[in-house]
Motif scaffolding. Sequence first.
Motif, PDB file in Angstrom:
ATOM      1  N   ILE A 218       0.852  -1.190   0.000  1.00 15.75           N
ATOM      2  CA  ILE A 218       0.000   0.000   0.000  1.00 15.75           C
ATOM      3  C   ILE A 218       0.894   1.248   0.000  1.00 15.75           C
ATOM      4  N   ASN A 219       1.948   1.195   0.780  1.00 18.76           N
ATOM      5  CA  ASN A 219       2.904   2.295   0.882  1.00 18.76           C
ATOM      6  C   ASN A 219       4.261   1.816   0.357  1.00 18.76           C
ATOM      7  N   PRO A 220       4.648   2.172  -0.876  1.00 19.01           N
ATOM      8  CA  PRO A 220       5.928   1.710  -1.446  1.00 19.01           C
ATOM      9  C   PRO A 220       7.136   2.098  -0.600  1.00 19.01           C
ATOM     10  N   GLU A 221       7.015   3.151   0.220  1.00 23.92           N
ATOM     11  CA  GLU A 221       8.136   3.551   1.058  1.00 23.92           C
ATOM     12  C   GLU A 221       8.481   2.482   2.086  1.00 23.92           C
ATOM     13  N   ARG A 222       7.472   1.695   2.487  1.00 28.53           N
ATOM     14  CA  ARG A 222       7.747   0.590   3.423  1.00 28.53           C
ATOM     15  C   ARG A 222       8.644  -0.453   2.763  1.00 28.53           C
ATOM     16  N   ARG A 223       8.424  -0.674   1.468  1.00 28.48           N
ATOM     17  CA  ARG A 223       9.291  -1.595   0.715  1.00 28.48           C
ATOM     18  C   ARG A 223      10.731  -1.069   0.702  1.00 28.48           C
ATOM     19  N   GLU A 224      10.884   0.240   0.488  1.00 21.76           N
ATOM     20  CA  GLU A 224      12.213   0.831   0.480  1.00 21.76           C
ATOM     21  C   GLU A 224      12.885   0.697   1.845  1.00 21.76           C
ATOM     22  N   GLU A 225      12.104   0.884   2.919  1.00 19.27           N
ATOM     23  CA  GLU A 225      12.654   0.734   4.270  1.00 19.27           C
ATOM     24  C   GLU A 225      13.084  -0.708   4.527  1.00 19.27           C
ATOM     25  N   PHE A 226      12.247  -1.655   4.062  1.00 17.68           N
ATOM     26  CA  PHE A 226      12.584  -3.080   4.210  1.00 17.68           C
ATOM     27  C   PHE A 226      13.909  -3.395   3.517  1.00 17.68           C
ATOM     28  N   ILE A 227      14.075  -2.923   2.260  1.00 24.36           N
ATOM     29  CA  ILE A 227      15.309  -3.177   1.512  1.00 24.36           C
ATOM     30  C   ILE A 227      16.501  -2.536   2.219  1.00 24.36           C
ATOM     31  N   TYR A 228      16.312  -1.311   2.742  1.00 19.67           N
ATOM     32  CA  TYR A 228      17.403  -0.626   3.453  1.00 19.67           C
ATOM     33  C   TYR A 228      17.857  -1.437   4.677  1.00 19.67           C
ATOM     34  N   ARG A 229      16.906  -1.919   5.464  1.00 12.04           N
ATOM     35  CA  ARG A 229      17.246  -2.703   6.659  1.00 12.04           C
ATOM     36  C   ARG A 229      17.884  -4.033   6.281  1.00 12.04           C
ATOM     37  N   LEU A 230      17.399  -4.627   5.208  1.00 13.08           N
ATOM     38  CA  LEU A 230      17.943  -5.915   4.767  1.00 13.08           C
ATOM     39  C   LEU A 230      19.381  -5.759   4.291  1.00 13.08           C
ATOM     40  N   GLU A 231      19.662  -4.689   3.548  1.00 13.04           N
ATOM     41  CA  GLU A 231      21.014  -4.477   3.045  1.00 13.04           C
ATOM     42  C   GLU A 231      22.009  -4.188   4.160  1.00 13.04           C
ATOM     43  N   ASN A 232      21.548  -3.609   5.261  1.00 10.77           N
ATOM     44  CA  ASN A 232      22.437  -3.284   6.373  1.00 10.77           C
ATOM     45  C   ASN A 232      22.689  -4.467   7.299  1.00 10.77           C
ATOM     46  N   LYS A 233      21.684  -5.340   7.452  1.00 14.80           N
ATOM     47  CA  LYS A 233      21.815  -6.458   8.396  1.00 14.80           C
ATOM     48  C   LYS A 233      21.722  -7.826   7.744  1.00 14.80           C
ATOM     49  N   ALA A 234      21.380  -7.875   6.461  1.00 14.61           N
ATOM     50  CA  ALA A 234      21.232  -9.130   5.702  1.00 14.61           C
ATOM     51  C   ALA A 234      20.066  -9.977   6.180  1.00 14.61           C
ATOM     52  N   GLU A 235      19.340  -9.501   7.227  1.00 16.44           N
ATOM     53  CA  GLU A 235      18.198 -10.256   7.748  1.00 16.44           C
ATOM     54  C   GLU A 235      17.250  -9.294   8.456  1.00 16.44           C
ATOM     55  N   VAL A 236      15.953  -9.522   8.273  1.00  6.71           N
ATOM     56  CA  VAL A 236      14.939  -8.677   8.916  1.00  6.71           C
ATOM     57  C   VAL A 236      13.905  -9.593   9.569  1.00  6.71           C
ATOM     58  N   LYS A 237      13.536  -9.280  10.808  1.00 13.63           N
ATOM     59  CA  LYS A 237      12.545 -10.067  11.523  1.00 13.63           C
ATOM     60  C   LYS A 237      11.339  -9.199  11.886  1.00 13.63           C
ATOM     61  N   SER A 238      10.172  -9.848  11.842  1.00 15.55           N
ATOM     62  CA  SER A 238       8.918  -9.216  12.259  1.00 15.55           C
ATOM     63  C   SER A 238       8.696  -7.865  11.573  1.00 15.55           C
ATOM     64  N   PHE A 239       8.944  -7.791  10.292  1.00 18.95           N
ATOM     65  CA  PHE A 239       8.711  -6.564   9.530  1.00 18.95           C
ATOM     66  C   PHE A 239       7.253  -6.522   9.088  1.00 18.95           C
ATOM     67  N   GLU A 240       6.539  -5.467   9.483  1.00 18.12           N
ATOM     68  CA  GLU A 240       5.106  -5.365   9.218  1.00 18.12           C
ATOM     69  C   GLU A 240       4.828  -4.321   8.142  1.00 18.12           C
ATOM     70  N   TYR A 241       3.900  -4.635   7.261  1.00 17.58           N
ATOM     71  CA  TYR A 241       3.485  -3.671   6.244  1.00 17.58           C
ATOM     72  C   TYR A 241       2.049  -3.985   5.816  1.00 17.58           C
ATOM     73  N   GLU A 242       1.384  -2.983   5.255  1.00 13.72           N
ATOM     74  CA  GLU A 242       0.021  -3.153   4.779  1.00 13.72           C
ATOM     75  C   GLU A 242       0.073  -3.521   3.299  1.00 13.72           C
ATOM     76  N   ALA A 243      -0.632  -4.584   2.934  1.00 12.58           N
ATOM     77  CA  ALA A 243      -0.586  -5.100   1.570  1.00 12.58           C
ATOM     78  C   ALA A 243      -1.986  -5.112   0.967  1.00 12.58           C
ATOM     79  N   VAL A 244      -2.032  -5.215  -0.368  1.00 12.11           N
ATOM     80  CA  VAL A 244      -3.304  -5.270  -1.075  1.00 12.11           C
ATOM     81  C   VAL A 244      -3.452  -6.647  -1.718  1.00 12.11           C
TER      82      VAL A 244
END
Length: 681
Positions: A218-244
């Motif tokens: 729903i909010n593409p910026e959440r996708r960008e935040e997810f990619i940013y966190r993934l690139e910094n830590k190589a792993e993301v847990k419990s990442f929440e976002y609203e989807a359609v």
Amino acid sequence: MSDLEVDHKEIQLDHVQKWQNIVDNLADIMGVADALITRVDHPYLEVFKSSNNQDNIFHESYRVELTGHYCEEVIRNDKKIIISNALQEVKWKNYPEAKNGLISYLGLPLKWPDNSIFGTLCVHDTKENNFSQKLQILMDQFKELIESHLKIIYQNEEVIKTSDKYKTIFNKAPIGIFKTTSKGKVSSINPTMAKMLGCSSVAEALEYYQNISQDLYINPERREEFIYRLENKAEVKSFEYEAVQINGSRIWISMNARISKRFKDGSYEIDGFAFDITESKLAEERLRKQREELQIAYEQLTAYSQEVTAMNEELDESMQEIRNYNKRFTNMINIVSNLDESYRNDDKSFLSYLLKSAISIVPEADYGMIVTFENENCDFIDSVGHDVLLLRRCELKKEIFINNSNSDVYTSAEYPIKFDYLSSKEKIFSKALKPISRSIYINITIRNNVVGRINLDIAAGSNKDFTKNTKQLLISFATLASSFFSFQQYSKLQKGFNKELITSTTKLLEIYDGYTSGHSENVANLAIKIAETMGLSKKAIEDTYWTGMLHDVGKLLIPLEILNKKGPLTEEEYELVKNHPVWGYLTLSKSDTLGHIGKYILHHHERWDGTGYPDNLCGDEIPLVSQILSLADSWDAMTSNRAYRDALPKEAALKEIRNNRGKQFMPEVTDVFLKMIDSWQ
């Protein structure tokens, strides 16, 4: 051919080409009329590979009835057959081969890994031939090489079966599983994930969601935040976002993801697991609006939310195990040649044997050495003629060897060594080597990486020289060494594979049954301590551990609302739950690796007094492993919280164990357990 059936097209092209080289080399080296690889197709014998020399009267796919031919004797007796002159022996002179002028014969049986006959490796000649010991050794070496290829084919079938088991777990998992790229492309999802997105099938989801950022978020910026966190830590847990969803409806998703593969263009592949947390999000919104009016209720619900969060963290750890399992499907196929068990697990013994075999088969070779390379360092494994102890003292680098990155066969009039690299160690190194007049060498490679070298030498003053046949033999020995190293690598992978699969399956059960987190591992660890204290064999202790890890796998077939029911079960529900040992047994019974522990799982709810289930066994009719597991399972169940009750105090649980000695539990197992508890206190 027993249970394994492999037709021509399933024998890989590189094996077929190697087999052609084998028969061509045999015909050339031995100077015989033909060299053949045959296969049995009862009641016929088929020429699978035939040497290309002019004297050969056989061609590929040539078929004859097996009865009445030289090869029948090899296959029927499962042993080597040598015929020096068929015309001089009553038994052989009327055979079709003898009538066609092929009066001498040397044949060896070729066998599948299950010990059934594939066919023969054989040669014929039109003149009397006693087949020297060296030629017989050569045939034996090529037989081992061919049978190593048959092992690879057999192993490939087993990996395919294992892959099918993984696909079943992937497709039936009760959580969403996905694989995407950092560029937003969906590679694969399981049916649960497709259903979560409102799709009727996986294919529909893959077709609709072409760009995750645009089509899913729903909010593409959440996708960008997810990619940013993934690139910094190589792993993301419990990442929440609203989807359609595909029908336009909105849902909330929580996911755990990690980078599983990086590509040359800087992008990467992402593996992950997703949970539909829409209801949880809606509940949070309602709680926010009611905060001022219902503060007490809000605090209770907040406490509940924290409990759910803690459970989700435990689930995250389980998901990590499954993600690791997903990464472990690598090529585990290359198998080393069929040597004696005493060599298979000992690199140095095998390579030493290989060098000495080469010296014995190559008549012009006087000396030799075999070296391995690891992290650019040299390890002189063994030598013939040269002083290997002095060579090892030099601690040399791979770079001193000429042509140290190629896989061809080379010859030279001196040692292929860069002596100007040796500095102060040159005197020791030179002293360790015998004077030579000729040297031939080949590098040992695995997937184009040089891991060692075989070097044969002719003594100084000799008029001998290496022949073309020697080059072919050296290639064969290098191939054997490469096969051995490949076998060692993939054997280690396979040993770890079953452990990962079992652990992942257990974690999947804990995700399904939220109230048994850690239960299987607790039971397994307690069970092996009892088994060790009772002095059981190493094999029995290992079986006890894996039985504990998998004893509740049958619960995956019990509906979740029954498994986690907080009130008492109805009689019908209880009868359904009692089926889980049978379902667990049926799940494992056809597994070559785990089938033998199925019976222990089947009987882990039997009672010593005969009132258990499913078969009402009593006393020593119950397998010992099952009796150990019964007590360990009961102890952990009593001392852990369940949906329908809180954990019992330790003393109350011990009282239950003592009261059921000789009733539910085997007396000897009970006594051992109670002594263990006393020693811990």
